[in-house]
Design an enzyme around this catalytic site. Structure first.
Site, PDB file in Angstrom:
ATOM      1  N   ASP A  38       3.384  65.132  40.972  1.00 23.34           N
ATOM      2  CA  ASP A  38       3.935  64.899  42.333  1.00 23.34           C
ATOM      3  C   ASP A  38       2.978  65.284  43.498  1.00 23.34           C
ATOM      4  O   ASP A  38       2.971  64.244  44.195  1.00 23.34           O
ATOM      5  CB  ASP A  38       5.247  65.865  42.341  1.00 23.34           C
ATOM      6  CG  ASP A  38       6.161  65.407  41.085  1.00 23.34           C
ATOM      7  OD1 ASP A  38       5.835  64.726  40.081  1.00 23.34           O
ATOM      8  OD2 ASP A  38       7.226  65.976  41.214  1.00 23.34           O
ATOM      9  N   GLU A  74       6.082  76.616  32.976  1.00 20.61           N
ATOM     10  CA  GLU A  74       5.957  75.278  33.276  1.00 20.61           C
ATOM     11  C   GLU A  74       4.672  74.889  33.717  1.00 20.61           C
ATOM     12  O   GLU A  74       3.821  73.955  33.029  1.00 20.61           O
ATOM     13  CB  GLU A  74       6.566  74.992  34.460  1.00 20.61           C
ATOM     14  CG  GLU A  74       6.812  73.509  34.868  1.00 20.61           C
ATOM     15  CD  GLU A  74       7.730  73.222  35.976  1.00 20.61           C
ATOM     16  OE1 GLU A  74       8.123  74.251  36.846  1.00 20.61           O
ATOM     17  OE2 GLU A  74       7.747  72.022  36.643  1.00 20.61           O
TER      18      GLU A  74
HETATM   19  C1  2M8 Z   1       8.262  67.457  38.112  1.00 22.95           C
HETATM   20  O1  2M8 Z   1       8.728  66.374  38.714  1.00 22.95           O
HETATM   21  C2  2M8 Z   1      10.260  66.324  39.266  1.00 22.95           C
HETATM   22  C3  2M8 Z   1      10.213  64.935  39.744  1.00 22.95           C
HETATM   23  O2  2M8 Z   1      10.227  63.705  38.821  1.00 22.95           O
HETATM   24  C4  2M8 Z   1      10.436  67.189  40.189  1.00 22.95           C
HETATM   25  O3  2M8 Z   1       9.651  67.879  40.723  1.00 22.95           O
HETATM   26  O4  2M8 Z   1      11.775  67.285  40.636  1.00 22.95           O
HETATM   27  C5  2M8 Z   1       6.702  66.944  37.631  1.00 22.95           C
HETATM   28  O5  2M8 Z   1       5.981  68.103  37.048  1.00 22.95           O
HETATM   29  C6  2M8 Z   1       7.115  65.757  36.576  1.00 22.95           C
HETATM   30  O6  2M8 Z   1       5.777  65.604  36.051  1.00 22.95           O
HETATM   31  C7  2M8 Z   1       8.084  66.394  35.490  1.00 22.95           C
HETATM   32  O7  2M8 Z   1       8.291  65.191  34.566  1.00 22.95           O
HETATM   33  C8  2M8 Z   1       9.224  66.874  35.971  1.00 22.95           C
HETATM   34  C9  2M8 Z   1      10.273  67.314  34.949  1.00 22.95           C
HETATM   35  O8  2M8 Z   1       9.550  68.357  34.109  1.00 22.95           O
HETATM   36  O9  2M8 Z   1       9.268  67.781  36.880  1.00 22.95           O
END
Ligand code: 2M8
Length: 690
Positions: A171, A407
């Site tokens: 992101d 994470e």
């Molecule tokens: C993160 O992205 C989401 C949006 O898709 C967020 O920040 O809300 C990123 O790390 C992405 O790569 C990942 O797939 C997602 C869920 O783990 O979180």
């Protein structure tokens, strides 16, 4: 097996996040199903629960759009209200392509799924059971790729664009800053919204508000155009070609070719897609000068010269040419991205750590991510950068074992950030831990040597040459064979068998039979000779006994196979015994038992003995055979230490020995100060290093 406890912990994380139909990335921060997360999660499940791995992807693909797009998020109707943006904001019902009665977002993510599906098949105990699933999902995977090649391929050259940073999965990567700056938040209209993420996780570790405003601006634009790709393309300020997205697409195309072959489909389409994308990535995204692949700003028509981990992903996709791979390696193995042996640095950070705006804790702006390192690990292995691959393997294992299944992780101190109990950190840990755990399963049928087998009796036995000449020939041939037929720890036994050097070698060893070659002038000469003899005897035995999988196939490999020297017969164990008198604990690390666990095979020369013994030991101690977990007060080490209790007869001796070879300050301090270290043994990988 000590790894087993951690595998259980990782499985508990996945159990906690499993909803019965799919797995959320984390219960509080991400309470829905995410696109590429599910791909990585399925790879973890494929190691121990094929059914769950299949269900995970079935659920995701049931939400596929009519045009083939696989949505970034599939929302859980019962968990709404905890995340932003949710369906009320996306309004995907405006699109004729969105599925009915299933709530999704209106963008996609890196298409890792073909790759994951192949892993499910490959790792399944009962492969036939997976075939119906392969047949069900294959057309859907083709449809997903077709969508990308038809709707996201503006120059028809196989370079697929993304139109939102969330589509990259990284992101707030600095790679997107230059494009996002184009959206002037003071000039454009941004709809009202309320973030939820920074109430759950420390805002210091999350994207800034200004980033979110731009993310939201883009979503607003998509819904305004009712998710019509052509209209979005004309107006969207963010159209980027991402090396990560395109590399993953190639990895999946390659997997689709294999899946097609398994289920009897024509693999032509994915084959062509692979070549087209691979060629364009190689030709258009690489900077030879900067030794990295860059993302491409489609609107400005230029490369975005920002160095992130995404720039190395063509290794994972199998796209990089050999020359490009060598350059990538140089860059990856530098102070920018963590050099082998560099102090206090774990795996590959997501951004060049020498840049001023590098952050070791903010999300995609520098920390270490397990999925990225896992893909780089696969890529480095593929291109045979063994040592570096092993270094990443250690980090992917050690980080969650030491700090928990977070994470992401601090690039300098390893501490976990973001949400804890994060699914893909657990799943990909499981994937690697299973490699370690399963490798010792006896997969081979055992044969007996029977009576002692003397390997060097073919030939003349009587020679007119003197001892020095015979030794000279032995050394010269050993060096040639090792230099030519072993690389990065693997040995080409077939190549050796057919080589002229091996024929000559037979001649030389037959001269040992009646010659007193074991009286040496110096200690160095004797040690070097005995180590080389040991390693060559292993190779010779593997070839002569036609060993295919492991030296463990042969009962009596180390005791009953022998060389006759001056009338006396010596087994491998006898040679090992002879080396004990030198009382040098580094020697066991230079004895290569034809296995994957051993350090790379090298010719040992008496002149460089000191240095070479050090290198062999260092390589071993810095390989996944030694895991040091200060936070757990544990050290996990190879069984090799136990077999060599002659040198290592107490925990204290082991710790004193390994600490000399450890670079990381925290680990060394732990080994120096902690009195109560729990030492556990890791199983040795006996698989043949061919
Ligand atoms: C993160 O992205 C989401 C949006 O898709 C967020 O920040 O809300 C990123 O790390 C992405 O790569 C990942 O797939 C997602 C869920 O783990 O979180």
């Amino acid at each position: 097996m000590p790894i087993q406890d951690y595998i259980e912990k990782a499985k508990r994380v996945l159990d906690k996040n499993w909803t019965g139909e799919y797995t959320v990335p984390s219960v509080h921060l991400y309470p829905h199903q995410w696109n590429w997360d599910s791909g990585f999660i399925a790879i973890g499940y494929s190691r121990y629960d094929t059914d769950r791995a299949i269900k995970e992807l079935e659920h995701l693909f049931k939400a596929q759009w009519k045009n083939g797009m696989l949505p970034q998020i599939v929302f859980n109707k019962n968990a709404l209200g905890k995340y932003f943006p949710e369906p009320d904001f996306w309004k995907t019902e405006l699109s004729p392509d969105a599925p009915k009665n299933i709530l999704t977002s209106g963008i996609t993510m890196p298409p890792i799924h073909g790759y994951a599906v192949l892993k499910i098949y490959e790792n399944a105990k009962d492969k036939d059971k997976v075939i119906p699933f392969l047949k069900w999902i294959y057309p859907k995977l083709i449809k997903l790729h077709e969508y990308l090649y038809l709707e996201r391929n503006p120059d028809d050259n196989g370079l697929i664009y993304i139109r939102h940073p969330w589509e990259s999965g990284m992101d707030n990567s600095p790679m997107w800053d230059p494009i996002l700056e184009r959206i002037d938040i003071n000039k454009v209209k941004i709809p009202e919204f309320k973030r939820k993420d920074n109430k759950i996780v420390d805002p210091e570790q999350r994207p800034k508000d200004i980033d979110y405003k731009r993310y939201v601006y883009l979503v607003d634009l998509f819904r305004k155009h009712k998710y019509n790709e052509k209209k979005i393309f004309e107006e969207c300020p963010f159209i980027a070609i991402d090396p990560l997205f395109n590399s993953i697409l190639c990895a999946s195309n390659e997997a689709l070719v294999k899946i097609a072959e398994i289920i009897g489909e024509d693999p032509k389409k994915p084959e062509e897609w692979f070549s087209m994308t691979a060629r364009s990535v190689r030709d258009l995204l690489f900077s030879s000068e900067k030794k990295i692949f860059y993302a491409y700003d489609y609107i400005e028509g230029k490369l975005i010269e920002v160095e992130t981990a995404a720039g190395f992903m063509p290794l994972f996709g199998g796209i990089a040419s050999t020359q490009q791979a060598l350059k990538l390696y140089e860059h990856l193995n530098s102070l920018s991205f963590c050099k082998l042996g560099e102090k206090n640095c774990f795996a590959i950070p997501n951004y060049d750590k020498q840049k001023d705006d590098f952050s070791s804790k903010n999300y995609w702006r520098g920390p270490i991510w397990i999925n990225i390192n896992w893909m780089l690990y696969q890529g480095l292995k593929r291109y045979k950068f063994k040592q570096k691959a092993e270094h990443l393997e250690i980090s992917i294992m050690e980080l969650p074992m030491r700090f928990g299944f977070y994470e992401y992780f601090d690039s300098f101190i390893g501490k976990g950030y973001g949400t804890k109990d994060f699914s893909w950190s657990a799943a990909l840990f499981i994937d690697l831990a299973y490699d370690m755990y399963e490798k010792n399963e006896q997969k081979w049928k055992i044969r007996k040597v029977g009576k002692p087998l003397i390997l060097n009796l073919n030939g003349e036995h009587i020679s007119i040459e003197n001892r020095e000449e015979i030794l000279k020939d032995f050394n010269c041939l050993t060096k040639k064979i090792i230099d030519q037929y072993s690389k990065n720890g693997t040995v080409d036994y077939n190549g050796i068998k057919l080589s002229p050097e091996y024929k000559l070698y037979q001649n030389v060893i037959s001269k040992f039979v009646n010659k007193d070659i074991l009286s040496f002038q110096s200690k160095e000469e004797e040690i070097a000779f005995l180590i080389n003899l040991y390693n060559m005897m292993v190779i010779d035995s593997i070839i002569k006994l036609n060993i295919q999988n492991s030296v463990k196939e042969i009962d009596g490999f180390f005791t009953d196979i022998k060389y006759r020297i001056n009338g006396k017969d010596y087994s491998l164990d006898d040679i090992r015994e002879k080396l004990k008198k030198f009382n040098d604990p580094r020697i066991p690390f230079a004895l290569v038992k034809g296995t994957n666990s051993a350090p790379p095979l090298r010719f040992i020369s008496k002149k460089e003995l000191e240095k070479q013994l050090d290198t062999a030991t260092k390589d071993f101690i810095r390989s996944p055979e030694v895991l040091i977990l200060p936070e757990e007060k544990k050290v996990l080490i190879s069984e090799l230490f136990r077999w060599n209790s002659y040198y290592f007869d107490s925990n204290e001796k082991i710790i004193n020995f390994i600490k000399k070879y450890v670079k990381d300050d925290i680990k060394r301090e732990f080994l120096e100060k902690e009195k109560d270290i729990d030492i556990r043994y890791l199983l040795y990988d006996w698989t043949l290093n061919n």
